[in-house]
Design a protein around this motif. Structure first.
Motif, PDB file in Angstrom:
ATOM      1  N   GLU A   1     -12.984   8.756  -1.903  1.00 19.74           N
ATOM      2  CA  GLU A   1     -12.523   8.246  -3.193  1.00 19.74           C
ATOM      3  C   GLU A   1     -11.199   8.854  -3.644  1.00 19.74           C
ATOM      4  O   GLU A   1     -10.547   8.340  -4.549  1.00 19.74           O
ATOM      5  CB  GLU A   1     -13.590   8.495  -4.272  1.00 19.74           C
ATOM      6  CG  GLU A   1     -13.895   9.955  -4.572  1.00 19.74           C
ATOM      7  CD  GLU A   1     -14.887  10.564  -3.586  1.00 19.74           C
ATOM      8  OE1 GLU A   1     -15.217  11.763  -3.723  1.00 19.74           O
ATOM      9  OE2 GLU A   1     -15.319   9.826  -2.670  1.00 19.74           O
TER      10      GLU A   1
ATOM     11  N   ALA B   1       0.833  -1.209   0.000  1.00 13.20           N
ATOM     12  CA  ALA B   1       0.000   0.000   0.000  1.00 13.20           C
ATOM     13  C   ALA B   1       0.867   1.259   0.000  1.00 13.20           C
ATOM     14  O   ALA B   1       0.558   2.238  -0.686  1.00 13.20           O
ATOM     15  CB  ALA B   1      -0.926  -0.012   1.216  1.00 13.20           C
TER      16      ALA B   1
ATOM     17  N   GLY C   1      -7.501   3.769  -0.673  1.00 12.23           N
ATOM     18  CA  GLY C   1      -8.935   3.471  -0.545  1.00 12.23           C
ATOM     19  C   GLY C   1      -9.225   1.984  -0.440  1.00 12.23           C
ATOM     20  O   GLY C   1      -9.965   1.535   0.451  1.00 12.23           O
ATOM     21  N   GLY C   2      -8.626   1.193  -1.331  1.00 14.60           N
ATOM     22  CA  GLY C   2      -8.866  -0.250  -1.309  1.00 14.60           C
ATOM     23  C   GLY C   2      -8.352  -0.873  -0.028  1.00 14.60           C
ATOM     24  O   GLY C   2      -9.036  -1.703   0.596  1.00 14.60           O
ATOM     25  N   TYR C   3      -7.162  -0.487   0.382  1.00 17.13           N
ATOM     26  CA  TYR C   3      -6.597  -1.008   1.633  1.00 17.13           C
ATOM     27  C   TYR C   3      -7.476  -0.603   2.808  1.00 17.13           C
ATOM     28  O   TYR C   3      -7.755  -1.418   3.703  1.00 17.13           O
ATOM     29  CB  TYR C   3      -5.183  -0.464   1.813  1.00 17.13           C
ATOM     30  CG  TYR C   3      -4.526  -0.882   3.118  1.00 17.13           C
ATOM     31  CD1 TYR C   3      -3.788  -2.057   3.188  1.00 17.13           C
ATOM     32  CD2 TYR C   3      -4.658  -0.111   4.266  1.00 17.13           C
ATOM     33  CE1 TYR C   3      -3.191  -2.458   4.374  1.00 17.13           C
ATOM     34  CE2 TYR C   3      -4.069  -0.500   5.464  1.00 17.13           C
ATOM     35  CZ  TYR C   3      -3.339  -1.670   5.514  1.00 17.13           C
ATOM     36  OH  TYR C   3      -2.763  -2.060   6.698  1.00 17.13           O
TER      37      TYR C   3
ATOM     38  N   THR D   1       2.033   2.473  -3.322  1.00 12.95           N
ATOM     39  CA  THR D   1       1.045   3.125  -4.193  1.00 12.95           C
ATOM     40  C   THR D   1       0.906   4.618  -3.900  1.00 12.95           C
ATOM     41  O   THR D   1       0.264   5.335  -4.668  1.00 12.95           O
ATOM     42  CB  THR D   1      -0.336   2.460  -4.042  1.00 12.95           C
ATOM     43  OG1 THR D   1      -0.859   2.728  -2.725  1.00 12.95           O
ATOM     44  CG2 THR D   1      -0.245   0.959  -4.254  1.00 12.95           C
TER      45      THR D   1
ATOM     46  N   ARG E   1     -13.294  -3.561   7.073  1.00 13.74           N
ATOM     47  CA  ARG E   1     -14.060  -4.808   7.186  1.00 13.74           C
ATOM     48  C   ARG E   1     -13.379  -5.760   8.170  1.00 13.74           C
ATOM     49  O   ARG E   1     -14.037  -6.417   8.980  1.00 13.74           O
ATOM     50  CB  ARG E   1     -14.190  -5.479   5.817  1.00 13.74           C
ATOM     51  CG  ARG E   1     -15.159  -4.793   4.876  1.00 13.74           C
ATOM     52  CD  ARG E   1     -15.490  -5.676   3.677  1.00 13.74           C
ATOM     53  NE  ARG E   1     -14.292  -5.985   2.898  1.00 13.74           N
ATOM     54  CZ  ARG E   1     -13.841  -5.236   1.901  1.00 13.74           C
ATOM     55  NH1 ARG E   1     -14.472  -4.112   1.558  1.00 13.74           N
ATOM     56  NH2 ARG E   1     -12.751  -5.591   1.226  1.00 13.74           N
TER      57      ARG E   1
ATOM     58  N   ASP F   1      -4.011   9.076   4.490  1.00 15.68           N
ATOM     59  CA  ASP F   1      -3.214   7.925   4.054  1.00 15.68           C
ATOM     60  C   ASP F   1      -1.959   7.781   4.919  1.00 15.68           C
ATOM     61  O   ASP F   1      -1.616   6.680   5.371  1.00 15.68           O
ATOM     62  CB  ASP F   1      -2.818   8.079   2.583  1.00 15.68           C
ATOM     63  CG  ASP F   1      -3.990   7.924   1.648  1.00 15.68           C
ATOM     64  OD1 ASP F   1      -5.058   7.467   2.104  1.00 15.68           O
ATOM     65  OD2 ASP F   1      -3.858   8.265   0.453  1.00 15.68           O
TER      66      ASP F   1
ATOM     67  N   ARG G   1     -10.688   0.182   2.930  1.00 15.23           N
ATOM     68  CA  ARG G   1     -11.976  -0.528   2.992  1.00 15.23           C
ATOM     69  C   ARG G   1     -11.785  -1.966   3.480  1.00 15.23           C
ATOM     70  O   ARG G   1     -12.564  -2.463   4.303  1.00 15.23           O
ATOM     71  CB  ARG G   1     -12.636  -0.506   1.603  1.00 15.23           C
ATOM     72  CG  ARG G   1     -13.187   0.867   1.212  1.00 15.23           C
ATOM     73  CD  ARG G   1     -13.997   0.790  -0.077  1.00 15.23           C
ATOM     74  NE  ARG G   1     -13.155   0.499  -1.236  1.00 15.23           N
ATOM     75  CZ  ARG G   1     -12.529   1.424  -1.951  1.00 15.23           C
ATOM     76  NH1 ARG G   1     -12.627   2.709  -1.613  1.00 15.23           N
ATOM     77  NH2 ARG G   1     -11.789   1.096  -2.997  1.00 15.23           N
ATOM     78  N   ALA G   2     -10.734  -2.631   2.995  1.00 16.15           N
ATOM     79  CA  ALA G   2     -10.473  -3.993   3.437  1.00 16.15           C
ATOM     80  C   ALA G   2     -10.124  -4.027   4.919  1.00 16.15           C
ATOM     81  O   ALA G   2     -10.560  -4.927   5.658  1.00 16.15           O
ATOM     82  CB  ALA G   2      -9.337  -4.593   2.611  1.00 16.15           C
ATOM     83  N   ARG G   3      -9.366  -3.039   5.366  1.00 16.20           N
ATOM     84  CA  ARG G   3      -8.968  -2.994   6.783  1.00 16.20           C
ATOM     85  C   ARG G   3     -10.174  -2.695   7.659  1.00 16.20           C
ATOM     86  O   ARG G   3     -10.300  -3.261   8.764  1.00 16.20           O
ATOM     87  CB  ARG G   3      -7.906  -1.912   6.973  1.00 16.20           C
ATOM     88  CG  ARG G   3      -7.210  -1.958   8.316  1.00 16.20           C
ATOM     89  CD  ARG G   3      -6.318  -3.174   8.408  1.00 16.20           C
ATOM     90  NE  ARG G   3      -5.425  -3.079   9.558  1.00 16.20           N
ATOM     91  CZ  ARG G   3      -5.517  -3.826  10.649  1.00 16.20           C
ATOM     92  NH1 ARG G   3      -6.464  -4.755  10.740  1.00 16.20           N
ATOM     93  NH2 ARG G   3      -4.658  -3.694  11.645  1.00 16.20           N
TER      94      ARG G   3
ATOM     95  N   LYS H   1      -5.414   7.297  -2.010  1.00 21.37           N
ATOM     96  CA  LYS H   1      -4.647   6.275  -2.721  1.00 21.37           C
ATOM     97  C   LYS H   1      -4.714   4.932  -2.001  1.00 21.37           C
ATOM     98  O   LYS H   1      -4.437   3.891  -2.589  1.00 21.37           O
ATOM     99  CB  LYS H   1      -3.184   6.711  -2.838  1.00 21.37           C
ATOM    100  CG  LYS H   1      -2.975   7.966  -3.678  1.00 21.37           C
ATOM    101  CD  LYS H   1      -3.301   7.716  -5.142  1.00 21.37           C
ATOM    102  CE  LYS H   1      -2.980   8.942  -5.985  1.00 21.37           C
ATOM    103  NZ  LYS H   1      -3.340   8.729  -7.425  1.00 21.37           N
TER     104      LYS H   1
END
Length: 776
Positions: free
Chosen positions: A641, A477, A646-648, A480, A654, A603, A650-652, A644
């Motif tokens: 949104e 992450a 964002g995906g990490y 990125t 959850r 971030d 959201r997964a974290r 950078k």
């Protein structure tokens, strides 16, 4: 230890002043130190003489002369040494099987004035606390003399004053005439000297200010004159970041070392080298007149230094550019059998100078001087040279950017505390490597290009020290993130308080003391917050950093204020410096995360919190991970949104179970600034029920997770069903560290409240024992 008497020895190197060819050392004995003994231990070498003031007769034995004053009065004690200007120091290091030598010389070079490429000048004048009145007056005198003696070449000039902020005398060029110089003199007479030193900010302002850029568009590239001790204590403190603006400015920077003040010569040298400028020594009035035009000499550069009987010879000047009359330090390995030959070049010209010694003295200082020059050379190299530099700094006991030192009283003390003075691997590395070979190996290796790379490299050092175990997902992450992530450059402070007349008399009196009071300076900063605003208050508080740039309590105290006063960008560099100096303290990372989050840099905040969660911390700070988890959830909830990560994120989220049912309505966390002290978080709910270490669970669902008793915190109160109403938060002072001196204990309170309108974060600074109310 409490109730114990300890003897503390403070040792340091000092350069002797050169007064008409006589080396001079002055000891100013303060009033509170009178009545004791003052003793001077001098080498009694043939051909040398010593004169002391007040006069006293020496006891001579074993080639040394001992001068002693019993019941010493408060006054100046002066030592004047003759016949030592060409002294060659030698020392045999049996462990390494090597002899070292060191001496000083003056560059004897042809002198000729040249036409300057620019007839404009920008003077950068340091107004920080360390430029006490005497040193500041000398720098202003140098400035005025340069202007007066160069009217023919400097037609227009500008002056930028700086400490933690930057302020132009006038945002324009002024004509170099008597009227302008008189106006400038009146201006500098009124300036208050306080705050820390932001060299990086000064150079950014000097090269990118709107009016300067406009002149640059008009093809005006001024020469720059830095009148400062070169000790960077605020924002960036490394030479590569500080000199970055100079690499594209096409403006040489000329630096001046004035007598009677400590200077960071390595930094001044780096600034001069990066810009194509030079460093000049000012030891007296005659030197002022001489160096006022020194920048107009076409500089020379050292091509080589050799001597029969030596394995290595190095020469260190004020900078790579060598000017006539400049002081040179010559060191090396071996024993010079004849003169030392220096070869200088300037364009197609070559000039040679033979340096002869008048006396030879056996002194361990020869090895230390060799080590000092070696470390100075190595610290300027790019690439992975840190381990090599550390070996040289450790072996020769050279403090600086690479190592700090503790000086004990005897070799037995080093052994007793398990401190290795000469690790075998250091001896092997030094004995088998010359600085020239090391420079050839490491010079030109690519440096880390971006702030993100620098931060990632630091994380690797934490990983290699087994302080953190960074998950692969987090490492990916970080890659990125943009290059500018973790950039610690702050927005400029806009200070209004420049003149003494804007401050209370007792504030000025405190700044005039040799050792201002820590609590008093903080109280004055709090007063300035009301009278002049947050930026000026930060400037006042930063005086603590100027006095003690490496003191963790000072760094925390000032960073707490910057965060509470809504200047987290000013806090972040201090907290990153603290994290690098105290990598084993997880609180440094959580505070840095707060500073990033308050700037909307979520971030970077996530990365800092995740480092805490992946850490292997001392058991006394077990609560740090729990608090980091709660604060991380609040940051993850603000990711949008544009992130950078964002995906990490959201997964974290959850993974941490951050659905609506799992979210907290209210959290109150408390960090404090002093170690080995116990501050307790008390939260009184709207119904009057108090949650604290003896009552950790309330009827409404409020919960205090743990009681940290060993300093720094954190402590945290949470509630999933927090009722609306008035709350009272108290930082209760339970116990202090008896060894701690004058640092007042203060707490940074963070309140995160969630309502149907969203999430809000509030930070407040409390003195220990203080409380405040807030409404939810």
């Amino acid at each position: 230890m409490p109730s114990k008497l300890h003897r503390i020895v403070v040792g340091y190197d000092i350069s002797l002043a050169d007064v008409d060819g006589i080396k001079e050392f002055k000891l100013d004995l303060p009033e509170d130190e009178s009545g004791g003994r003052v003793e001077f231990d001098l080498v009694a070498a043939s051909g040398t003489s010593a004169e002391l003031d007040p006069p006293v007769s020496p006891f001579v034995s074993g080639g040394r002369a001992y001068y002693r004053y019993e019941s010493a009065e408060s006054r100046d004690y002066v030592v004047r040494l003759s016949g030592v200007n060409a002294a060659l120091l030698q020392h045999r290091d049996e462990a390494a099987g090597t002899s070292y030598f060191a001496m000083q010389a003056t560059a004897d070079l042809p002198s000729d004035l040249v036409t300057q490429s620019s007839n404009h000048a920008v003077f950068l004048l340091d107004t920080s606390f360390s430029d006490r009145p005497d040193s500041f007056a000398k720098r202003v005198h140098v400035l005025q003399t340069i202007l007066r003696q160069n009217e023919d070449s400097i037609q227009e000039f500008a002056v930028l004053t700086f400490n933690v902020g930057q302020q132009w005398w006038k945002p324009e060029y002024s004509a170099n005439n008597e009227d302008s110089r008189q106006q400038l003199h009146a201006f500098t007479d009124e300036l208050i000297l306080e705050g820390a030193t932001d060299l990086a900010g000064a150079f950014r302002q000097a090269t990118t200010a709107a009016w300067i850029k406009q002149k640059s568009d008009e093809k005006i590239s001024p020469s720059m004159f830095l009148l400062s001790d070169g000790a960077a204590t605020w924002s960036a403190t490394d030479a590569s970041t500080i000199t970055q603006p100079l690499k594209s400015a096409a403006s040489p920077v000329y630096c001046y070392v004035v007598q009677g003040a400590a200077h960071d010569r390595a930094m001044l040298r780096a600034i001069a080298n990066a810009s194509g400028g030079a460093v000049f020594e000012v030891n007296g009035q005659d030197d002022v007149d001489q160096v006022a035009t020194a920048h107009r000499h076409s500089p020379w550069r050292i091509e080589s230094a050799t001597s029969i009987g030596t394995d290595e010879v190095m020469v260190l000047g004020g900078s790579e550019a060598i000017c006539p009359g400049q002081r040179l330090t010559i060191v090396g390995r071996g024993i010079p059998q004849q003169t030392i030959e220096l070869s200088f070049t300037r364009g197609s010209e070559t000039h040679r100078q033979n340096v002869e010694s008048s006396i030879t003295v056996d002194s361990p200082a020869a090895a230390r001087m060799y080590g000092g020059v070696s470390v100075d050379q190595l610290e300027t190299l790019g690439g992975d040279v840190h381990e090599v530099t550390t070996a040289f700094a450790r072996y020769f006991r050279v403090p600086g950017q690479t190592c700090s030192m503790v000086m004990l009283e005897s070799e037995q003390d080093y052994e007793r505390f398990g401190v290795q003075l000469s690790p075998e691997q250091d001896v092997l590395l030094i004995a088998s490597s010359s600085i020239a070979d090391l420079k050839h190996t490491f010079q030109g290796q690519p440096e880390l290009d971006s702030p993100r790379d620098h931060f990632s490299d630091w994380i690797e050092t934490l990983q290699s020290a087994s302080l953190v175990d960074t998950p692969a997902a987090l490492r990916l992450a970080i890659r990125t993130l943009p290059d500018d992530a973790f950039n610690m450059a702050a927005q400029p402070l806009e200070c209004r308080g420049l003149r003494k007349s804007q401050y209370e008399v007792n504030h000025l009196d405190e700044l005039g003391l040799e050792s201002p009071s820590f609590p008093q300076l903080l109280r004055f900063a709090d007063d300035v917050l009301v009278s002049l605003g947050a930026d000026d208050a930060i400037k006042s508080a930063s005086t603590l950093i100027e006095i003690k740039p490496s003191d963790s309590e000072a760094l925390r105290s000032v960073a707490f204020r910057a965060i509470a006063w809504k200047r987290p960008d000013q806090a972040a560099p201090l907290l990153f410096r603290l994290a690098k100096a105290r990598p084993y303290q997880p609180q440094c990372l959580t505070l840095l995360a707060k500073a990033f989050a308050d700037q909307g840099r979520f971030d970077e905040a996530i990365v800092c919190y995740e480092l805490v969660l992946s850490g292997n911390w001392n058991n006394r700070w077990n609560g740090a991970k729990e608090v980091a988890k709660f604060e991380l959830t609040a940051v993850l909830d603000q990711i949008d949104e544009t992130s950078k990560l964002g995906g990490y994120a959201r997964a974290r989220a959850r993974q941490l179970g951050l659905d609506n049912e799992g979210k907290l309505n209210l959290t109150v966390t408390m960090d404090w600034n002093t170690d080995r002290s116990d501050v307790d978080l008390h939260v009184t709910e709207p119904n009057g029920e108090k949650c604290y270490f003896q009552h950790k669970q309330t009827r409404t669902g409020g919960h205090l997770y743990f009681d940290t008793t060993e300093g720094f915190g954190p402590e945290i109160y949470t509630s999933r069903t927090a009722p609306q109403g008035n709350y009272v938060v108290r930082a209760d002072y339970y116990r202090a560290d008896q060894n701690r001196t004058e640092t007042p204990t203060e707490a940074l309170i963070t309140i995160t409240s969630r309502t149907e309108n969203g999430q809000s974060v509030t930070r407040r600074l409390l003195s220990a024992g203080e409380e405040f109310r807030f409404e939810r």
